[in-house]
Design a protein around this motif. Structure first.
Motif, short mmCIF file in Angstrom:
data_model
loop_
_atom_site.label_atom_id
_atom_site.label_comp_id
_atom_site.label_asym_id
_atom_site.label_seq_id
_atom_site.Cartn_x
_atom_site.Cartn_y
_atom_site.Cartn_z
N PHE A 32 -0.86 4.42 14.73
CA PHE A 32 -1.60 5.47 15.43
C PHE A 32 -3.09 5.18 15.49
O PHE A 32 -3.79 5.64 16.38
CB PHE A 32 -1.37 6.82 14.72
CG PHE A 32 -0.27 7.65 15.33
CD1 PHE A 32 -0.48 8.98 15.65
CD2 PHE A 32 0.97 7.10 15.60
CE1 PHE A 32 0.52 9.76 16.21
CE2 PHE A 32 1.98 7.86 16.15
CZ PHE A 32 1.75 9.20 16.46
N ASN A 33 -3.62 4.48 14.47
CA ASN A 33 -5.07 4.27 14.42
C ASN A 33 -5.37 3.13 13.44
O ASN A 33 -4.45 2.59 12.82
CB ASN A 33 -5.73 5.58 13.96
CG ASN A 33 -7.23 5.61 14.24
OD1 ASN A 33 -8.04 5.62 13.33
ND2 ASN A 33 -7.62 5.64 15.51
N ASP A 34 -6.64 2.78 13.31
CA ASP A 34 -7.02 1.68 12.41
C ASP A 34 -6.64 2.04 10.96
O ASP A 34 -6.86 3.18 10.53
CB ASP A 34 -8.53 1.45 12.47
CG ASP A 34 -8.99 1.21 13.92
OD1 ASP A 34 -10.21 1.10 14.12
OD2 ASP A 34 -8.14 1.17 14.81
N PRO A 35 -6.09 1.08 10.19
CA PRO A 35 -5.77 1.32 8.79
C PRO A 35 -7.02 1.69 7.99
O PRO A 35 -8.11 1.23 8.31
CB PRO A 35 -5.22 -0.03 8.30
CG PRO A 35 -4.84 -0.77 9.53
CD PRO A 35 -5.74 -0.28 10.62
N ARG A 36 -6.87 2.52 6.96
CA ARG A 36 -7.98 2.82 6.02
C ARG A 36 -7.81 1.98 4.76
O ARG A 36 -8.78 1.47 4.22
CB ARG A 36 -7.99 4.31 5.66
CG ARG A 36 -8.72 5.28 6.62
CD ARG A 36 -8.97 4.82 7.96
NE ARG A 36 -9.65 5.80 8.82
CZ ARG A 36 -9.50 5.85 10.13
NH1 ARG A 36 -8.67 4.98 10.73
NH2 ARG A 36 -10.14 6.71 10.88
N ASP A 37 -6.54 1.81 4.30
CA ASP A 37 -6.28 0.90 3.17
C ASP A 37 -5.55 -0.30 3.77
O ASP A 37 -4.31 -0.35 3.81
CB ASP A 37 -5.41 1.62 2.13
CG ASP A 37 -5.07 0.71 0.95
OD1 ASP A 37 -4.60 1.23 -0.08
OD2 ASP A 37 -5.26 -0.52 1.07
N MET A 38 -6.35 -1.23 4.31
CA MET A 38 -5.78 -2.35 5.08
C MET A 38 -4.76 -3.14 4.24
O MET A 38 -3.69 -3.48 4.74
CB MET A 38 -6.92 -3.28 5.52
CG MET A 38 -6.52 -4.42 6.40
SD MET A 38 -6.18 -3.97 8.09
CE MET A 38 -7.73 -4.43 8.88
N GLY A 39 -5.05 -3.35 2.96
CA GLY A 39 -4.15 -4.13 2.11
C GLY A 39 -2.77 -3.50 2.04
O GLY A 39 -1.74 -4.16 2.24
N THR A 40 -2.76 -2.19 1.81
CA THR A 40 -1.46 -1.48 1.71
C THR A 40 -0.74 -1.52 3.05
O THR A 40 0.45 -1.85 3.12
CB THR A 40 -1.70 -0.02 1.29
OG1 THR A 40 -2.15 -0.01 -0.07
CG2 THR A 40 -0.43 0.81 1.41
N ASP A 41 -1.47 -1.25 4.13
CA ASP A 41 -0.80 -1.17 5.44
C ASP A 41 -0.27 -2.53 5.88
O ASP A 41 0.82 -2.64 6.45
CB ASP A 41 -1.75 -0.57 6.49
CG ASP A 41 -1.97 0.93 6.25
OD1 ASP A 41 -2.86 1.52 6.88
OD2 ASP A 41 -1.24 1.51 5.40
N ILE A 42 -1.03 -3.59 5.58
CA ILE A 42 -0.55 -4.95 5.91
C ILE A 42 0.76 -5.23 5.16
O ILE A 42 1.76 -5.68 5.74
CB ILE A 42 -1.61 -6.01 5.51
CG1 ILE A 42 -2.77 -6.00 6.51
CG2 ILE A 42 -0.98 -7.40 5.45
CD1 ILE A 42 -3.94 -6.89 6.07
N GLN A 43 0.77 -4.90 3.86
CA GLN A 43 1.95 -5.18 3.04
C GLN A 43 3.15 -4.35 3.49
O GLN A 43 4.25 -4.90 3.72
CB GLN A 43 1.63 -4.89 1.56
CG GLN A 43 2.78 -5.21 0.62
CD GLN A 43 3.09 -6.70 0.56
OE1 GLN A 43 2.31 -7.48 0.01
NE2 GLN A 43 4.20 -7.12 1.17
N ILE A 44 2.97 -3.05 3.65
CA ILE A 44 4.11 -2.17 3.96
C ILE A 44 4.65 -2.46 5.36
O ILE A 44 5.87 -2.54 5.58
CB ILE A 44 3.70 -0.69 3.83
CG1 ILE A 44 3.24 -0.35 2.41
CG2 ILE A 44 4.81 0.25 4.30
CD1 ILE A 44 4.29 -0.54 1.32
N VAL A 45 3.76 -2.67 6.33
CA VAL A 45 4.22 -2.98 7.70
C VAL A 45 4.97 -4.31 7.70
O VAL A 45 6.06 -4.42 8.28
CB VAL A 45 3.02 -3.01 8.68
CG1 VAL A 45 3.41 -3.66 10.01
CG2 VAL A 45 2.50 -1.59 8.92
N SER A 46 4.44 -5.30 7.01
CA SER A 46 5.11 -6.61 6.96
C SER A 46 6.48 -6.49 6.27
O SER A 46 7.47 -7.07 6.72
CB SER A 46 4.24 -7.63 6.22
OG SER A 46 3.00 -7.79 6.91
N ASP A 47 6.55 -5.70 5.18
CA ASP A 47 7.84 -5.48 4.51
C ASP A 47 8.86 -4.92 5.52
O ASP A 47 10.00 -5.38 5.60
CB ASP A 47 7.70 -4.45 3.38
CG ASP A 47 6.97 -5.00 2.16
OD1 ASP A 47 6.78 -6.24 2.07
OD2 ASP A 47 6.56 -4.20 1.31
#
Ligand code: G3P
Ligand code: MG
Length: 359
Positions: free
Chosen positions: A166-181
């Motif tokens: 929906f929008n730019d991540p705020r905790d990029m590390g978490t969002d990169i990991q969870i989306v990739s999972d």
């Protein structure tokens, strides 16, 4: 502002022209209004020329965004007068194509509220997964208060059907990991990993939709900032590595937002309906058909006012709209040589000059 605050326009005052305004770099820099914005929008209201806002921003409900903008710009605005990056996703909520969606990005759980507002019934966010499995994101930045206020307890025995950014991540590390999972999961099941190689390596185990493609955008810093397009590039690079894709292969995804014609067509429908409301029609919700351009538009010319040649100007040209480029955002004159998408009207110092050039 309620619509009651709008002056009723007589039907014969139908304007042959209309405006579509970008927000960041045109009307606002960060949270600060650009001085000439109020005058430009007031001029159009006084001349009874309809306008809407078309932004690659988002992460909140349309109602909340226009409430904020109305206060900042001191201009009455309706939720029927804005298209955010994810607004077209409401069509998927209605079609019930996806039961459970993983919504990513934005402040706290504002994007969850926006997704529920569209009609999505089962909305999970990365914070829900990290609350249940803290080790899933070893360096997450969530506090106990965040978990208490913004996380939901989720039954993870049900799969995620799609990822909606929906929008730019705020905790990029978490969002990169969870989306990739999730892209490499077994059919959207949290905590699983599909065995590779898979039959079509570019095809993720569940679909992902990015709501804009902005590599850069303009806030109140003196240099443009990375946008959701940069986040997509990171996700694609990690997906390529995980799935050993060749140089010619890349993650399959859907990308909404300017400059894509789907977004501009959707905005054109919104403008047509807003024009009816301005001319006395009862305020009403409406749902444009995704991917269908309006026929018999009441407007002879649509003017797109933007600061980013790659999104605003490119999108306008793709949709046969006239385009006005401003110096108050991403675009800088020294970029002119490399600017592929040239505005059809011209380049102006600010939004008031740009509007005055054509009304
Ligand atoms: O996230 C906001 C940014 O992508 C650009 O927004 O209003 O300039 O389309 P806007
Ligand atoms: Mg902009």
């Amino acid at each position: 502002y309620s619509l009651r605050g709008f002056r009723r326009y007589s039907v014969e005052a139908q304007s042959p022209i209309a405006f579509v305004f970008d927000i960041d770099g045109v009307l606002l820099r960060g949270k600060k209004p650009i001085p000439q914005a109020h005058e430009a929008l007031s001029l159009l209201n006084d001349k009874k020329i309809p306008f809407i806002l078309l932004t690659n921003g988002g992460g909140v409900t349309e109602q909340d965004r226009v409430k904020f903008l109305s206060e900042k710009l001191d201009i009455p605005l309706s939720k029927h007068q804005i298209v955010q990056s994810h607004t077209p996703m409401e069509a998927w909520a209605r079609s019930e194509q996806f039961q459970r969606v993983l919504v990513v990005g934005g402040e706290n759980d504002n994007s969850r509220t926006a997704a529920l507002n569209y009609g999505f019934k089962d909305v999970v966010m990365p914070i829900d997964i990290v609350k249940a499995f803290p080790a899933a994101s070893p360096h997450h930045r969530f506090t106990a208060k965040d978990f208490l206020e913004y996380a939901k307890d989720v039954d993870f025995l049900k799969p995620v059907d799609a990822i909606l950014v929906f929008n730019d991540p705020r905790d990029m590390g978490t969002d990169i990991q969870i989306v990739s999972d999730m892209l490499n999961s077994v059919d959207g099941m949290v905590g699983t990993k599909r065995s590779i190689p898979v039959e079509i390596p570019e095809k993720p185990s569940i679909p992902i939709v990015f709501s804009n493609n902005d590599f850069l955008w303009a806030n109140d810093y003196n240099l443009p900032r990375f946008g959701q397009g940069a986040f997509r590039m990171i996700i694609e690079r990690l997906y390529t590595e995980t799935n050993s894709l060749s140089k010619s292969q890349t993650l399959q995804s859907t990308i909404l937002g300017k400059p894509f014609k789907l977004q501009h067509d959707y905005a054109h429908w919104v403008l047509i309906e807003w024009n009816k409301i301005l001319h006395g029609h009862q305020e009403h919700d409406f749902r444009p058909q995704l991917g269908k351009a309006p026929e018999n538009s009441p407007f002879k010319t649509l003017y797109m006012v933007g600061d980013n040649p790659e999104s605003d100007i490119h999108g306008a040209i793709n949709s046969n709209w006239e385009s006005i480029l401003l110096r108050t955002g991403v675009y800088k004159d020294e970029d002119w040589k490399s600017t592929k998408h040239r505005p059809t009207v011209g380049v102006f110092d600010n939004v008031l000059e740009g509007v005055k050039a054509v009304v």
